[in-house]
Design a protein around this motif. Structure first.
Motif, PDB file in Angstrom:
ATOM      1  N   PHE A   1       0.827  -1.210   0.000  1.00 43.83           N
ATOM      2  CA  PHE A   1       0.000   0.000   0.000  1.00 43.83           C
ATOM      3  C   PHE A   1       0.861   1.259   0.000  1.00 43.83           C
ATOM      4  O   PHE A   1       0.590   2.212  -0.735  1.00 43.83           O
ATOM      5  CB  PHE A   1      -0.948  -0.004   1.201  1.00 43.83           C
ATOM      6  CG  PHE A   1      -2.168  -0.862   1.014  1.00 43.83           C
ATOM      7  CD1 PHE A   1      -3.198  -0.459   0.181  1.00 43.83           C
ATOM      8  CD2 PHE A   1      -2.284  -2.085   1.657  1.00 43.83           C
ATOM      9  CE1 PHE A   1      -4.325  -1.255  -0.013  1.00 43.83           C
ATOM     10  CE2 PHE A   1      -3.404  -2.883   1.485  1.00 43.83           C
ATOM     11  CZ  PHE A   1      -4.422  -2.472   0.637  1.00 43.83           C
ATOM     12  N   LEU A   2       1.894   1.270   0.820  1.00 39.71           N
ATOM     13  CA  LEU A   2       2.721   2.476   0.934  1.00 39.71           C
ATOM     14  C   LEU A   2       3.455   2.784  -0.364  1.00 39.71           C
ATOM     15  O   LEU A   2       3.789   3.952  -0.625  1.00 39.71           O
ATOM     16  CB  LEU A   2       3.715   2.325   2.084  1.00 39.71           C
ATOM     17  CG  LEU A   2       3.084   2.328   3.492  1.00 39.71           C
ATOM     18  CD1 LEU A   2       4.127   2.040   4.550  1.00 39.71           C
ATOM     19  CD2 LEU A   2       2.391   3.662   3.772  1.00 39.71           C
TER      20      LEU A   2
ATOM     21  N   ASN B   1      -0.725  -2.444 -10.057  1.00 39.61           N
ATOM     22  CA  ASN B   1      -0.652  -2.459  -8.586  1.00 39.61           C
ATOM     23  C   ASN B   1      -1.783  -1.671  -7.933  1.00 39.61           C
ATOM     24  O   ASN B   1      -2.045  -1.834  -6.743  1.00 39.61           O
ATOM     25  CB  ASN B   1       0.705  -1.964  -8.076  1.00 39.61           C
ATOM     26  CG  ASN B   1       1.035  -0.542  -8.528  1.00 39.61           C
ATOM     27  OD1 ASN B   1       0.269   0.097  -9.254  1.00 39.61           O
ATOM     28  ND2 ASN B   1       2.185  -0.050  -8.103  1.00 39.61           N
ATOM     29  N   LEU B   2      -2.462  -0.830  -8.698  1.00 37.58           N
ATOM     30  CA  LEU B   2      -3.647  -0.153  -8.161  1.00 37.58           C
ATOM     31  C   LEU B   2      -4.864  -0.964  -8.605  1.00 37.58           C
ATOM     32  O   LEU B   2      -5.563  -0.621  -9.551  1.00 37.58           O
ATOM     33  CB  LEU B   2      -3.735   1.297  -8.648  1.00 37.58           C
ATOM     34  CG  LEU B   2      -4.818   2.139  -7.963  1.00 37.58           C
ATOM     35  CD1 LEU B   2      -4.537   2.310  -6.480  1.00 37.58           C
ATOM     36  CD2 LEU B   2      -4.965   3.496  -8.640  1.00 37.58           C
ATOM     37  N   THR B   3      -5.077  -2.070  -7.921  1.00 37.25           N
ATOM     38  CA  THR B   3      -6.138  -3.013  -8.263  1.00 37.25           C
ATOM     39  C   THR B   3      -7.459  -2.599  -7.621  1.00 37.25           C
ATOM     40  O   THR B   3      -7.478  -1.783  -6.696  1.00 37.25           O
ATOM     41  CB  THR B   3      -5.766  -4.408  -7.748  1.00 37.25           C
ATOM     42  OG1 THR B   3      -5.620  -4.327  -6.306  1.00 37.25           O
ATOM     43  CG2 THR B   3      -4.460  -4.892  -8.352  1.00 37.25           C
TER      44      THR B   3
ATOM     45  N   LYS C   1      -1.903   2.817   5.800  1.00 34.59           N
ATOM     46  CA  LYS C   1      -1.630   1.862   6.882  1.00 34.59           C
ATOM     47  C   LYS C   1      -2.938   1.263   7.399  1.00 34.59           C
ATOM     48  O   LYS C   1      -3.002   0.061   7.701  1.00 34.59           O
ATOM     49  CB  LYS C   1      -0.870   2.556   8.014  1.00 34.59           C
ATOM     50  CG  LYS C   1       0.584   2.844   7.665  1.00 34.59           C
ATOM     51  CD  LYS C   1       1.332   3.496   8.825  1.00 34.59           C
ATOM     52  CE  LYS C   1       2.801   3.689   8.480  1.00 34.59           C
ATOM     53  NZ  LYS C   1       3.550   4.311   9.603  1.00 34.59           N
ATOM     54  N   PHE C   2      -3.973   2.088   7.483  1.00 37.88           N
ATOM     55  CA  PHE C   2      -5.295   1.561   7.847  1.00 37.88           C
ATOM     56  C   PHE C   2      -5.748   0.522   6.816  1.00 37.88           C
ATOM     57  O   PHE C   2      -6.298  -0.525   7.161  1.00 37.88           O
ATOM     58  CB  PHE C   2      -6.330   2.684   7.900  1.00 37.88           C
ATOM     59  CG  PHE C   2      -6.255   3.564   9.119  1.00 37.88           C
ATOM     60  CD1 PHE C   2      -5.614   3.155  10.279  1.00 37.88           C
ATOM     61  CD2 PHE C   2      -6.857   4.824   9.119  1.00 37.88           C
ATOM     62  CE1 PHE C   2      -5.577   3.972  11.413  1.00 37.88           C
ATOM     63  CE2 PHE C   2      -6.822   5.641  10.237  1.00 37.88           C
ATOM     64  CZ  PHE C   2      -6.172   5.228  11.383  1.00 37.88           C
ATOM     65  N   ALA C   3      -5.548   0.849   5.528  1.00 37.29           N
ATOM     66  CA  ALA C   3      -6.031  -0.014   4.446  1.00 37.29           C
ATOM     67  C   ALA C   3      -5.491  -1.433   4.576  1.00 37.29           C
ATOM     68  O   ALA C   3      -6.194  -2.407   4.271  1.00 37.29           O
ATOM     69  CB  ALA C   3      -5.633   0.576   3.095  1.00 37.29           C
ATOM     70  N   ALA C   4      -4.243  -1.543   5.029  1.00 35.56           N
ATOM     71  CA  ALA C   4      -3.602  -2.859   5.142  1.00 35.56           C
ATOM     72  C   ALA C   4      -4.261  -3.743   6.199  1.00 35.56           C
ATOM     73  O   ALA C   4      -4.035  -4.958   6.211  1.00 35.56           O
ATOM     74  CB  ALA C   4      -2.121  -2.681   5.459  1.00 35.56           C
ATOM     75  N   THR C   5      -5.095  -3.164   7.063  1.00 37.60           N
ATOM     76  CA  THR C   5      -5.726  -3.936   8.146  1.00 37.60           C
ATOM     77  C   THR C   5      -7.132  -4.416   7.785  1.00 37.60           C
ATOM     78  O   THR C   5      -7.744  -5.141   8.567  1.00 37.60           O
ATOM     79  CB  THR C   5      -5.808  -3.082   9.433  1.00 37.60           C
ATOM     80  OG1 THR C   5      -6.756  -2.014   9.234  1.00 37.60           O
ATOM     81  CG2 THR C   5      -4.452  -2.495   9.785  1.00 37.60           C
ATOM     82  N   PHE C   6      -7.635  -4.012   6.601  1.00 35.19           N
ATOM     83  CA  PHE C   6      -9.020  -4.317   6.252  1.00 35.19           C
ATOM     84  C   PHE C   6      -9.136  -5.502   5.303  1.00 35.19           C
ATOM     85  O   PHE C   6      -8.252  -5.752   4.476  1.00 35.19           O
ATOM     86  CB  PHE C   6      -9.692  -3.103   5.595  1.00 35.19           C
ATOM     87  CG  PHE C   6     -10.117  -2.040   6.563  1.00 35.19           C
ATOM     88  CD1 PHE C   6     -11.333  -2.127   7.229  1.00 35.19           C
ATOM     89  CD2 PHE C   6      -9.305  -0.945   6.822  1.00 35.19           C
ATOM     90  CE1 PHE C   6     -11.730  -1.147   8.120  1.00 35.19           C
ATOM     91  CE2 PHE C   6      -9.694   0.045   7.713  1.00 35.19           C
ATOM     92  CZ  PHE C   6     -10.914  -0.060   8.361  1.00 35.19           C
ATOM     93  N   GLU C   7     -10.248  -6.201   5.407  1.00 29.95           N
ATOM     94  CA  GLU C   7     -10.663  -7.166   4.394  1.00 29.95           C
ATOM     95  C   GLU C   7     -11.481  -6.410   3.342  1.00 29.95           C
ATOM     96  O   GLU C   7     -11.958  -5.297   3.595  1.00 29.95           O
ATOM     97  CB  GLU C   7     -11.527  -8.273   5.017  1.00 29.95           C
ATOM     98  CG  GLU C   7     -10.805  -9.113   6.047  1.00 29.95           C
ATOM     99  CD  GLU C   7      -9.671  -9.926   5.454  1.00 29.95           C
ATOM    100  OE1 GLU C   7      -9.809 -10.356   4.283  1.00 29.95           O
ATOM    101  OE2 GLU C   7      -8.645 -10.119   6.139  1.00 29.95           O
TER     102      GLU C   7
END
Length: 507
Positions: A7-8, A30-32, A147-153
């Protein structure tokens, strides 16, 4: 599974940008849709915490430019937002400034907004810009969202639950009212009758300016081109800085004997203009014209620009217009934030503008808005037209350098290219001082050296492994003289490619 590191990598300063579709060899998507979905979840969390409101009470507007990847990324975004129980407004084809105004307009009053765009980048790219009532998000905010995005389904809400909203028409009405108020006429009085004005939208989002603003106000838009959105950009890159794009609008203005022409980038946060003679108004001349337009309302005020503006522009702003010129760092957010800082400190600063065409006015929420800049020029042109004067009258005293060149010197095989660039700058400054060459004071970016026949500015790039070198001279052949003087200051840095300077010297 996308990681935080994945993400970063999508962060580009205060924006998100990536490769959204196949089609260019060696460039991997990479921007899927999955990435966009999770990033939107990250924005919901960010906005909820910022406003101290639960997601179900948030209203978020989303729009996109003409890129071919827009439909699939919009779907992924709306599924995420609806899955978070947010009220979603799907604004469809829009401009970046309009998406900010969705937070301001009483008819919408969104809590936040998202624009899917990668500005002028090639067709296979896309990106995301985010707004709150405070304007565009800062670099640190984007890092937090990613960083938030990496924690979501992935959220799989109902795409069709999003309400559709014709934001661009509302935005166009807003700009029409501003024009008519300044011209002291009613909206239905056709105040632009007897003016021929051409728009080149480059197949981006800017076609509305011709169809929804100029034509309803009576302007003849015959000769306007590339107004229909086409994300493959078949005619030219939608970019006022692109030579092919500017040549296209200049030709259209001259061939159609127009009074004025406007060219926008893909998402309409930048603009350029062309006079009836075919002379382009961009970079320094665009800054000069806008400053001349607003100077009567802001006497003795400060104009903030990026670092590569010319000495001739400084003279025009300060001697001809009685304004102050404050050169700051490159990067539109840097220039805008410095303008905001000055105003907050009590220094009246009505305009922040880069030579790239990004320009923001204090009277317009410090929003970099190409359509609003075009409106300011249009109003001035209409007033002067009644006096049988061309708008070129405003900058008739602006001088130009005899020569101007820019190089991008690549930094090779250096993992931390920024640190390497800073070392180059330190040495460059020390050696120039020993040689008795004056440095510009104050100076907020890189090292700007002053010569009898011009100037040179060496700086580090904001995002890429290179060092831009800008040189201007007030005499023909002066740039070569300046390069001959300064080349030895950096020629022994083995990871800095100075070959372009050698090539220029022997040309």
């Amino acid at each position: 599974m996308l990681t935080e590191k994945d993400f970063l990598k999508l962060q580009n300063g205060s924006d998100i940008r990536g490769i959204a579709v196949d089609g260019v060899e060696g460039e991997i998507v990479n921007l899927t849709p999955e990435a966009v979905n999770k990033i939107c979840s990250g924005f919901v969390k960010f906005l909820s915490e910022k406003l101290n409101k639960p997601a179900r009470e948030l209203k978020i507007a989303i729009g996109h430019d003409s890129r071919i990847s827009a439909p699939q990324l919009l779907k992924a975004a709306c599924e995420s937002l609806n899955g978070s129980a947010v009220e979603v407004l799907n604004c469809g084809l829009a401009s970046t400034p309009a998406m900010f105004m969705s937070i301001i307009f009483d008819e919408v009053k969104a809590d936040g907004s998202i624009m899917l765009t990668a500005s002028h980048l090639p067709f296979n790219r896309n990106g995301m810009k985010f707004f709150t009532k405070d304007g565009g998000l800062e670099k640190a905010d984007i890092t937090t969202i990613l960083k938030f995005a990496a924690t979501f389904e992935e959220m799989k809400g109902n795409f069709n639950a999003a309400k559709t909203f014709d934001l661009i028409s509302l935005y166009a009405e807003h700009l029409k009212k501003i024009i008519c108020k300044e011209l002291k006429v009613s909206v239905d009085s056709k105040p632009l009758a007897r003016m021929k004005i051409i728009v080149d939208a480059g197949n981006g989002s800017g076609g509305f300016f011709a169809k929804k603003i100029l034509e309803p106000l009576g302007a003849d838009i015959t000769g306007s081109q590339f107004l229909e959105p086409d994300g493959l950009f078949p005619n030219h890159i939608p970019n006022p800085e692109d030579k092919k794009a500017m040549s296209a609008i200049k030709k259209a203005v001259v061939d159609n004997k127009a009074d004025l022409g406007f060219i926008f980038d893909t998402d309409v946060d930048r603009a350029g203009a062309v006079l009836s003679s075919g002379e382009e108004i961009s970079r320094n001349s665009l800054i000069a014209m806008l400053a001349a337009i607003i100077a009567p309302n802001y006497p003795n005020s400060t104009i903030v620009t990026d670092s590569v503006t010319s000495d001739e522009l400084k003279i025009f702003l300060e001697k001809n217009l009685g304004l102050k010129h404050h050169r700051f760092k490159r990067g539109y957010k840097n220039v805008i934030n410095e303008c905001i800082r000055l105003n907050n400190s009590g220094v009246i600063s009505p305009l922040a503008i880069e030579t790239s065409g990004h320009g923001a006015l204090s009277e317009n929420y410090f929003l970099d808005d190409g359509a609003y800049l075009a409106v300011k020029i249009l109003i001035a042109a209409a007033k002067l037209h009644k006096e049988n004067k061309d708008i070129s009258y405003l900058i008739s005293d602006l001088k130009y350098p005899a020569e101007s060149v820019e190089f991008r010197l690549k930094i090779i095989a250096q993992e931390n290219f920024r640190d390497y660039g800073e070392q180059v700058l330190k040495t460059f400054a020390e050696r120039s001082e020993k040689a008795g060459i004056k440095k510009a004071v104050p100076n907020f970016e890189g090292v700007r050296l002053i010569f009898d026949n011009g100037w040179a500015l060496l700086r580090t790039s904001l995002h890429d492994p290179n060092m831009p070198l800008n040189i201007e001279s007030n005499e023909v052949g002066g740039c070569k003289k300046i390069i001959s003087t300064i080349k030895s200051f950096i020629s022994d840095f083995n990871s800095l490619d100075t070959a372009p300077l050698d090539k220029f010297l022997i040309s």
